[in-house]
Design a protein around this motif. Sequence first.
Motif, short mmCIF file in Angstrom:
data_model
loop_
_atom_site.label_atom_id
_atom_site.label_comp_id
_atom_site.label_asym_id
_atom_site.label_seq_id
_atom_site.Cartn_x
_atom_site.Cartn_y
_atom_site.Cartn_z
N GLY A 117 51.51 18.09 100.51
CA GLY A 117 52.27 17.00 99.90
C GLY A 117 53.40 17.52 99.05
N ASP A 118 53.37 17.21 97.77
CA ASP A 118 54.40 17.67 96.84
C ASP A 118 54.19 19.15 96.52
OD1 ASP A 118 55.58 15.17 96.66
OD2 ASP A 118 54.34 14.57 94.96
N ALA A 119 55.26 19.82 96.13
CA ALA A 119 55.17 21.23 95.76
C ALA A 119 54.26 21.38 94.54
CB ALA A 119 56.56 21.78 95.46
N ASN A 120 53.56 22.50 94.50
CA ASN A 120 52.56 22.72 93.46
C ASN A 120 52.92 23.92 92.59
OD1 ASN A 120 50.05 20.91 93.94
ND2 ASN A 120 50.73 21.52 95.97
N MET A 121 52.36 23.91 91.39
CA MET A 121 52.49 25.04 90.46
C MET A 121 51.12 25.32 89.85
SD MET A 121 55.98 24.11 88.37
CE MET A 121 55.82 25.49 87.25
N GLY A 122 50.94 26.56 89.44
CA GLY A 122 49.71 26.96 88.77
C GLY A 122 48.92 27.94 89.63
N SER A 123 48.30 28.91 89.00
CA SER A 123 47.45 29.85 89.71
C SER A 123 46.17 29.15 90.15
CB SER A 123 47.11 31.04 88.82
OG SER A 123 48.28 31.75 88.50
N VAL A 124 45.54 29.71 91.19
CA VAL A 124 44.31 29.13 91.73
C VAL A 124 43.25 30.23 91.77
CG1 VAL A 124 43.22 28.01 93.72
CG2 VAL A 124 45.62 27.50 93.15
N LEU A 125 42.07 29.94 91.21
CA LEU A 125 40.94 30.86 91.24
C LEU A 125 39.81 30.19 92.02
CD1 LEU A 125 39.61 33.50 90.35
CD2 LEU A 125 38.96 32.36 88.21
N ALA A 126 39.55 30.71 93.21
CA ALA A 126 38.53 30.15 94.10
C ALA A 126 37.88 31.31 94.86
CB ALA A 126 39.16 29.14 95.05
N PRO A 127 37.13 32.18 94.17
CA PRO A 127 36.69 33.44 94.79
C PRO A 127 35.73 33.30 95.96
CG PRO A 127 35.69 33.15 92.62
CD PRO A 127 36.72 32.08 92.77
N SER A 128 35.08 32.14 96.12
CA SER A 128 34.16 31.95 97.25
C SER A 128 34.68 30.94 98.25
CB SER A 128 32.78 31.51 96.74
OG SER A 128 32.22 32.52 95.94
N ALA A 129 35.87 30.42 98.04
CA ALA A 129 36.42 29.35 98.87
C ALA A 129 37.59 29.84 99.72
CB ALA A 129 36.88 28.20 97.98
N SER A 130 38.04 28.95 100.58
CA SER A 130 39.27 29.18 101.35
C SER A 130 40.35 28.31 100.75
CB SER A 130 39.06 28.80 102.82
OG SER A 130 38.10 29.63 103.42
N VAL A 131 41.56 28.83 100.71
CA VAL A 131 42.71 28.07 100.22
C VAL A 131 43.74 28.02 101.34
CG1 VAL A 131 44.60 27.97 98.55
CG2 VAL A 131 42.30 28.62 97.80
N LEU A 132 44.16 26.80 101.66
CA LEU A 132 45.18 26.56 102.68
C LEU A 132 46.41 26.02 101.97
CD1 LEU A 132 46.24 26.16 105.56
CD2 LEU A 132 44.99 24.00 105.62
N VAL A 133 47.55 26.69 102.13
CA VAL A 133 48.79 26.29 101.47
C VAL A 133 49.74 25.74 102.52
CG1 VAL A 133 50.68 27.05 99.99
CG2 VAL A 133 48.41 28.07 99.73
#
Length: 195
Positions: A156-172
Motif C-alpha cells: 500500500g502506502d510507503a512505510n518507515m521504521g525498522s522491523v524486528l521479526a526474527p522468526s517470521a517472514s517479511v514481504l516488502v
Amino acid sequence: TGVALSDGKTTKSFNNLAEMGLKAIYHISDTPYVINFQKAFASMKTYASAQYAKANTAGAVIQMTDSAITVTCPQGENIINLNYEDLKGKSLSFVGVDGSTNYSVIVNVKNLDGSDITFNKAVHINGHNYDAYGYESGSVMFNLGDSYKGTATFAGDANMGSVLAPSASVLVEVSHNGSIYANTVENRNCEIHQS
C-alpha cells in the motif's frame, strides 16, 4: 553505481577500486571474519522477546481515530504496545513531546495469532513520510516478537521504521525506509533503504 561515504559535512564518491585506494576486492573465504548467523539470530530473538514483554513507557501518549494513530513520545527510549487489529488500516504518526526529536520507540505489535498480516498505511515520523532518507526511520522499530512465525507484508502506502521479526517472514511490496531483521525477507520490485 559506486559508493558514497559521508561524514555529515562532505561526501566523497568512489566509482572504482583505484578511487577507493584498493587493488582488489576479496572473497569472504579469503578473510578470517565470518558472521555467525546462528549466534546473531539467537541474540535478536532474546532482544525481541525481552522488549515484547515490556509495558508502555510512562509519558507516552497514544491517540486513536478510525483512520489514524498518533503516538507522542517523551525523550529517550520508549515502548508502546498496540494490537494488530488496532493498527490494521490506520496510518501512524510519531512525534516527540514539545517537538523534540530526541526519542526512539519500539512498537510491540500484539495479539498476533500466527496468521499472515499486512501493514498498508503510511508511517510519519516527526512530520516526515517516506521522502525522508535520514535518521527518522531509525527512530521507530516494529517488534513482532520471537513467537510470531507468519508473514508480515508491507504494502500500500510507503512505510518507515525498522522491523524486528526474527522468526517470521517479511514481504516488502512497496519501498520501505528502515532496516528489516527477519527470518526471511522478500523484496518485490521496490526498495528497502536501511538507516
